[in-house]
Design an enzyme around this catalytic site. Structure first.
Site, PDB file in Angstrom:
ATOM      1  N   ASP A  93       0.884  -1.135  -0.074  1.00  0.00           N
ATOM      2  CA  ASP A  93      -0.044  -0.125   0.328  1.00  0.00           C
ATOM      3  C   ASP A  93       0.901   1.294  -0.130  1.00  0.00           C
ATOM      4  O   ASP A  93       2.099   1.275   0.016  1.00  0.00           O
ATOM      5  CB  ASP A  93      -1.120  -0.210   1.234  1.00  0.00           C
ATOM      6  CG  ASP A  93      -0.198  -0.011   2.574  1.00  0.00           C
ATOM      7  OD1 ASP A  93       0.990   0.159   2.569  1.00  0.00           O
ATOM      8  OD2 ASP A  93      -1.005  -0.134   3.514  1.00  0.00           O
ATOM      9  N   ASP A 271      -7.801  -7.290   0.143  1.00  0.00           N
ATOM     10  CA  ASP A 271      -7.103  -7.762   1.365  1.00  0.00           C
ATOM     11  C   ASP A 271      -7.809  -7.308   2.513  1.00  0.00           C
ATOM     12  O   ASP A 271      -8.479  -6.435   2.664  1.00  0.00           O
ATOM     13  CB  ASP A 271      -5.656  -6.925   1.003  1.00  0.00           C
ATOM     14  CG  ASP A 271      -6.021  -5.454   1.635  1.00  0.00           C
ATOM     15  OD1 ASP A 271      -5.821  -5.153   3.014  1.00  0.00           O
ATOM     16  OD2 ASP A 271      -6.505  -4.563   0.793  1.00  0.00           O
ATOM     17  N   CYS A 309     -13.685 -27.879   5.765  1.00  0.00           N
ATOM     18  CA  CYS A 309     -12.519 -27.342   5.565  1.00  0.00           C
ATOM     19  C   CYS A 309     -11.538 -28.395   5.433  1.00  0.00           C
ATOM     20  O   CYS A 309     -11.264 -29.524   5.897  1.00  0.00           O
ATOM     21  CB  CYS A 309     -12.083 -26.475   6.524  1.00  0.00           C
ATOM     22  SG  CYS A 309     -10.350 -25.552   6.357  1.00  0.00           S
ATOM     23  N   CYS A 311      -7.977 -28.008   5.341  1.00  0.00           N
ATOM     24  CA  CYS A 311      -6.785 -27.400   6.164  1.00  0.00           C
ATOM     25  C   CYS A 311      -6.203 -28.349   7.004  1.00  0.00           C
ATOM     26  O   CYS A 311      -6.904 -29.055   7.485  1.00  0.00           O
ATOM     27  CB  CYS A 311      -6.980 -25.858   6.567  1.00  0.00           C
ATOM     28  SG  CYS A 311      -7.241 -25.731   8.447  1.00  0.00           S
ATOM     29  N   CYS A 314      -7.741 -28.444  10.586  1.00  0.00           N
ATOM     30  CA  CYS A 314      -8.965 -29.192  10.586  1.00  0.00           C
ATOM     31  C   CYS A 314      -8.883 -30.531  10.508  1.00  0.00           C
ATOM     32  O   CYS A 314      -9.976 -31.403  11.038  1.00  0.00           O
ATOM     33  CB  CYS A 314     -10.231 -28.516   9.549  1.00  0.00           C
ATOM     34  SG  CYS A 314     -10.555 -26.849  10.083  1.00  0.00           S
ATOM     35  N   HIS A 340      -6.022 -21.811   9.907  1.00  0.00           N
ATOM     36  CA  HIS A 340      -7.303 -21.985   9.211  1.00  0.00           C
ATOM     37  C   HIS A 340      -8.147 -21.042   8.703  1.00  0.00           C
ATOM     38  O   HIS A 340      -8.743 -21.253   7.556  1.00  0.00           O
ATOM     39  CB  HIS A 340      -8.244 -22.623  10.444  1.00  0.00           C
ATOM     40  CG  HIS A 340      -9.558 -22.700  10.149  1.00  0.00           C
ATOM     41  ND1 HIS A 340     -10.154 -23.798   9.391  1.00  0.00           N
ATOM     42  CD2 HIS A 340     -10.595 -21.824  10.166  1.00  0.00           C
ATOM     43  CE1 HIS A 340     -11.532 -23.333   9.220  1.00  0.00           C
ATOM     44  NE2 HIS A 340     -11.880 -22.207   9.656  1.00  0.00           N
TER      45      HIS A 340
HETATM   46 ZN    ZN Z   1      -9.653 -25.499   8.687  1.00  0.00          ZN
END
Ligand code: ZN
Length: 375
Positions: A93, A271, A309, A311, A314, A340
């Protein structure tokens, strides 16, 4: 060699678009979410883990880095990518927004903004030219024009005067960036539309930016307290005022439902600190809405944060364990929830990209809202 900057749209569905930005340091799939790496770090995350969440690009903050460790020092150390060990694109930025929101004793003139550092009170002058120089010293891939982000609830004539000055600063940003030699030949410059919630001022701003010419166009001055309804009302017209063949970046947004609503209205890039900051505060985002892990109802819940999820958090940890970590103030809790949350955001972006490519974005958005707001 990869192009300096090339935006290709692969599909549109209603106003929603999906495509790819090709740059020297890698491709950016759009719609894209950029994790925020304020002080040369996406807080609580190693860069390789940020990449594993699916992020193609991260954001760095000029205001923070110019004060500490200093842009010249980062340049002497080989640039921001090397310094923080992130070899893919970085958007920086301009410092304008954070000077307004974080520093003390600001004085805004046509020349720029004089301010006192929030760290040690030292005095600094940030101008369009100095902002371009700092972003060049950092080695930014996508440089943002220096602008003023006025408070949203001011009278129209004050918003208009501020917008007009930002457009003069956009011209000076363009000239400063173009004088950057090697860096200008390898990086991109985005202009920033201002004009608050006013359609006419947004139009004037878009036309002024288009006359100067930028690689991409940001929608600035939103997500500053106006509320989602007013933001969406502005997004009914603002993206369409910007060139269709360039990426459109909505700065500082947002919650998962903000992202879906903005993509629906033609935005390509985002963002926000929300997934990282919330992760440190014990909040997790899921397909079924946000969860507060401090809540006692998670204390003996052996299930994952989010069964949908994909990830690693998880796949591995229970809500009960995460609840315990957060309640105990353990830093691993912040790390796991941040991982996560960033993964969830990237899965949401991937879901939107796939839905647009498959011409089923309206159904995706309806399903998302049904599940996210179900209680
Ligand atoms: Zn997750």
């Amino acid at each position: 060699m990869s192009p300096r900057f090339q935006f290709t749209l692969h599909a549109t569905d209603g106003k929603a678009r999906t495509g790819v930005i090709r740059m020297r340091r890698g491709d950016i799939r759009t719609p894209a979410f950029m994790p925020v790496g304020t002080a040369a770090t996406v807080k609580a995350m190693k860069p390789e883990a940020v990449r594993q969440t699916g992020a193609d690009i991260i954001l760095g903050n000029t205001y923070h880095l110019m004060l500490r460790p200093g842009a010249e020092r980062v340049a002497r150390l080989g640039g921001l990518h090397k310094f923080m060990n992130w070899d893919r694109p970085i958007l920086t930025d301009s410092g304008g927004y954070q000077v307004m929101s974080l520093s003390d004793l600001r004085k805004i003139t046509e020349e720029g903004v004089t301010f006192a550092s929030h760290l040690d009170g030292s005095r600094h002058l940030l101008t369009p030219e100095r902002s371009m120089e700092i972003q060049r010293l950092l080695g930014s891939d996508i440089v943002m024009a220096f602008d003023e982000c006025p408070k949203i609830d001011q009278p129209r004539d004050k918003i208009a005067r501020s917008m007009a000055m930002s457009m003069r600063w956009a011209r000076r940003s363009r000239d400063g960036f173009d004088a950057g030699g090697d860096h200008a030949e390898n990086a991109a410059l985005f202009g920033i539309q201002q004009g608050a919630l006013d359609e006419g001022l947004r139009r004037e701003s878009a036309d002024a930016l288009r006359d100067i010419g930028f690689d991409g166009y940001a929608i600035g001055g939103l997500a500053v307290g106006e509320g989602q309804e007013a933001m969406f009302a502005t997004l009914e017209f603002a993206p369409g005022q910007l060139p269709a063949d360039r990426p459109r970046y909505l700065m500082g947004v947002g919650k998962p439902d903000d992202l879906v609503g903005a993509v629906e209205r033609g935005v390509d890039m985002f963002d926000c600190v929300l997934p990282t900051r919330s992760g440190r505060n014990g909040q997790a985002f899921t397909w079924n809405g946000p969860l507060n892990l401090r809540n006692a109802r998670h204390a003996e819940d052996t299930g994952p944060l989010d069964p949908r999820c994909t990830c690693p958090v998880c796949a591995t940890y229970s809500r009960a364990y995460l609840h315990h970590l957060i309640r105990s103030g353990e830093m691993l809790g912040a790390m796991l929830l941040t991982e996560h949350n960033l993964s969830f955001y990237q899965q949401l972006m991937q879901g939107m990209r796939d839905a647009i490519a498959g011409q089923r974005f309206a159904m995706f958005a309806a399903d998302f809202r049904r599940d996210y707001f179900a209680r």
